[in-house]
Design a protein around this motif. Structure first.
Motif, PDB file in Angstrom:
ATOM      1  N   ALA A  42       0.835  -1.209   0.000  1.00 56.07           N
ATOM      2  CA  ALA A  42       0.000   0.000   0.000  1.00 56.07           C
ATOM      3  C   ALA A  42       0.868   1.256   0.000  1.00 56.07           C
ATOM      4  O   ALA A  42       0.547   2.248  -0.674  1.00 56.07           O
ATOM      5  CB  ALA A  42      -0.942  -0.003   1.197  1.00 56.07           C
ATOM      6  N   ASN A  43       1.990   1.207   0.730  1.00 54.11           N
ATOM      7  CA  ASN A  43       2.899   2.362   0.760  1.00 54.11           C
ATOM      8  C   ASN A  43       3.578   2.580  -0.586  1.00 54.11           C
ATOM      9  O   ASN A  43       3.729   3.719  -1.047  1.00 54.11           O
ATOM     10  CB  ASN A  43       3.965   2.179   1.846  1.00 54.11           C
ATOM     11  N   HIS A  44       4.001   1.476  -1.243  1.00 57.68           N
ATOM     12  CA  HIS A  44       4.610   1.584  -2.573  1.00 57.68           C
ATOM     13  C   HIS A  44       3.612   2.177  -3.565  1.00 57.68           C
ATOM     14  O   HIS A  44       3.950   3.054  -4.368  1.00 57.68           O
ATOM     15  CB  HIS A  44       5.059   0.207  -3.086  1.00 57.68           C
ATOM     16  N   LEU A  45       2.383   1.676  -3.513  1.00 54.99           N
ATOM     17  CA  LEU A  45       1.355   2.138  -4.439  1.00 54.99           C
ATOM     18  C   LEU A  45       1.072   3.628  -4.229  1.00 54.99           C
ATOM     19  O   LEU A  45       0.967   4.399  -5.190  1.00 54.99           O
ATOM     20  CB  LEU A  45       0.073   1.319  -4.250  1.00 54.99           C
ATOM     21  N   GLN A  46       0.970   4.028  -2.966  1.00 55.47           N
ATOM     22  CA  GLN A  46       0.704   5.439  -2.667  1.00 55.47           C
ATOM     23  C   GLN A  46       1.845   6.321  -3.169  1.00 55.47           C
ATOM     24  O   GLN A  46       1.608   7.402  -3.720  1.00 55.47           O
ATOM     25  CB  GLN A  46       0.495   5.605  -1.156  1.00 55.47           C
TER      26      GLN A  46
ATOM     27  N   ARG B  54      -6.212  12.431  -7.278  1.00 51.17           N
ATOM     28  CA  ARG B  54      -6.046  13.039  -5.946  1.00 51.17           C
ATOM     29  C   ARG B  54      -7.083  12.499  -4.965  1.00 51.17           C
ATOM     30  O   ARG B  54      -6.780  12.277  -3.790  1.00 51.17           O
ATOM     31  CB  ARG B  54      -6.166  14.559  -6.062  1.00 51.17           C
ATOM     32  N   ARG B  55      -8.305  12.285  -5.445  1.00 47.23           N
ATOM     33  CA  ARG B  55      -9.349  11.723  -4.572  1.00 47.23           C
ATOM     34  C   ARG B  55      -9.010  10.298  -4.160  1.00 47.23           C
ATOM     35  O   ARG B  55      -9.221   9.897  -3.024  1.00 47.23           O
ATOM     36  CB  ARG B  55     -10.723  11.782  -5.254  1.00 47.23           C
TER      37      ARG B  55
ATOM     38  N   GLU C  22      -5.441   7.370   2.018  1.00 48.50           N
ATOM     39  CA  GLU C  22      -4.865   7.918   3.257  1.00 48.50           C
ATOM     40  C   GLU C  22      -5.866   7.841   4.408  1.00 48.50           C
ATOM     41  O   GLU C  22      -5.504   7.495   5.536  1.00 48.50           O
ATOM     42  CB  GLU C  22      -4.422   9.362   3.037  1.00 48.50           C
ATOM     43  N   GLN C  23      -7.126   8.123   4.085  1.00 45.43           N
ATOM     44  CA  GLN C  23      -8.168   8.060   5.114  1.00 45.43           C
ATOM     45  C   GLN C  23      -8.348   6.637   5.600  1.00 45.43           C
ATOM     46  O   GLN C  23      -8.469   6.371   6.803  1.00 45.43           O
ATOM     47  CB  GLN C  23      -9.486   8.600   4.543  1.00 45.43           C
ATOM     48  N   LEU C  24      -8.351   5.684   4.646  1.00 46.05           N
ATOM     49  CA  LEU C  24      -8.499   4.268   4.999  1.00 46.05           C
ATOM     50  C   LEU C  24      -7.334   3.797   5.873  1.00 46.05           C
ATOM     51  O   LEU C  24      -7.521   3.072   6.860  1.00 46.05           O
ATOM     52  CB  LEU C  24      -8.587   3.415   3.728  1.00 46.05           C
ATOM     53  N   ALA C  25      -6.119   4.233   5.518  1.00 39.80           N
ATOM     54  CA  ALA C  25      -4.934   3.847   6.295  1.00 39.80           C
ATOM     55  C   ALA C  25      -5.001   4.387   7.718  1.00 39.80           C
ATOM     56  O   ALA C  25      -4.627   3.707   8.667  1.00 39.80           O
ATOM     57  CB  ALA C  25      -3.671   4.347   5.589  1.00 39.80           C
ATOM     58  N   SER C  26      -5.500   5.605   7.872  1.00 38.11           N
ATOM     59  CA  SER C  26      -5.584   6.205   9.212  1.00 38.11           C
ATOM     60  C   SER C  26      -6.636   5.489  10.072  1.00 38.11           C
ATOM     61  O   SER C  26      -6.465   5.332  11.276  1.00 38.11           O
ATOM     62  CB  SER C  26      -5.910   7.698   9.133  1.00 38.11           C
ATOM     63  N   VAL C  27      -7.695   4.998   9.429  1.00 35.09           N
ATOM     64  CA  VAL C  27      -8.729   4.244  10.151  1.00 35.09           C
ATOM     65  C   VAL C  27      -8.175   2.900  10.617  1.00 35.09           C
ATOM     66  O   VAL C  27      -8.502   2.416  11.719  1.00 35.09           O
ATOM     67  CB  VAL C  27      -9.967   4.025   9.249  1.00 35.09           C
TER      68      VAL C  27
END
Length: 201
Positions: A75-79, A187-188, A194-199
């Motif tokens: 997920a970090n690589h993709l982001q 961007r969305r 990012e929101q999903l990762a924070s949850v």
């Protein structure tokens, strides 16, 4: 249990086997072509019946499962790839580029390239723009579908970028299976991830 039901379950199990083997090939060997991954996986498993080949959606699902277990850093690589795509798309904003390919679909690995599409009447204007902005590029193999419009290869922060230049009148024709998004949509996607990762923290 009826014989047909047993047969269906056996077929589904074989399709799943191929899907998971193909997912491993994509994740570990950096194969980007789903069709090739399916065929190679089927050969490795000794399953040659083409009716058993899973759909791309089945491969994507198996790939998501594989990466969740074996490549949690995916997920970090993709982001990071998507953020790099934003920067390149900002540079090319005058041409209203689209993102497509594995970085959009989410199956990209750390070595994947960023695939962009630009639709213009004058293909030379893109090359002139890159030259004026001191962006190094080189031509790739000709696109057979649009042989008078180049595909250009460039680099951004060490990441390969493949820029397909196509005629403007082709923009209305969506190639089957080719998803594409504009900069704001990307961007969305990034914000949603990012929101999903924070949850999930």
């Amino acid at each position: 249990m009826p014989r047909n039901a047993l047969s269906d379950r056996h077929t589904a199990a074989q399709r799943a086997q191929i899907a998971h083997r193909a997912a491993k090939l994509i994740a570990e060997d950096h194969l980007h072509d789903f069709a090739l991954a399916k065929k190679k996986a089927a050969r490795q498993l000794g399953l040659v019946d083409h009716a058993l080949l899973p759909s791309n959606q089945e491969i994507e699902s198996a790939l998501a499962s594989y990466r969740a277990i074996y490549q949690p850093q995916h997920a970090n690589h993709l982001q990071a790839l998507r953020l790099a795509a934003v920067e390149v798309m900002q540079l090319l904003e005058a041409f209203a580029p689209y993102l497509t390919g594995s970085v959009l679909s989410g199956v990209a690995g750390p070595l994947s390239d960023i695939n962009l599409i630009i639709y213009v009447d004058d293909p030379k204007s893109v090359e002139l723009y890159l030259l004026n902005h001191e962006v190094d590029y080189r031509p790739a193999a000709a696109n057979l579908r649009y042989d008078d419009h180049p595909t250009l290869l460039l680099e951004h922060d060490g990441i390969a970028v493949r820029l397909s230049v196509r005629p403007r009148n082709a923009e209305r024709t969506q190639i089957r299976g080719e998803e594409r998004v504009r900069l704001e949509q990307l961007r969305r996607l990034i914000a949603d991830a990012e929101q999903l990762a924070s949850v999930n923290l």
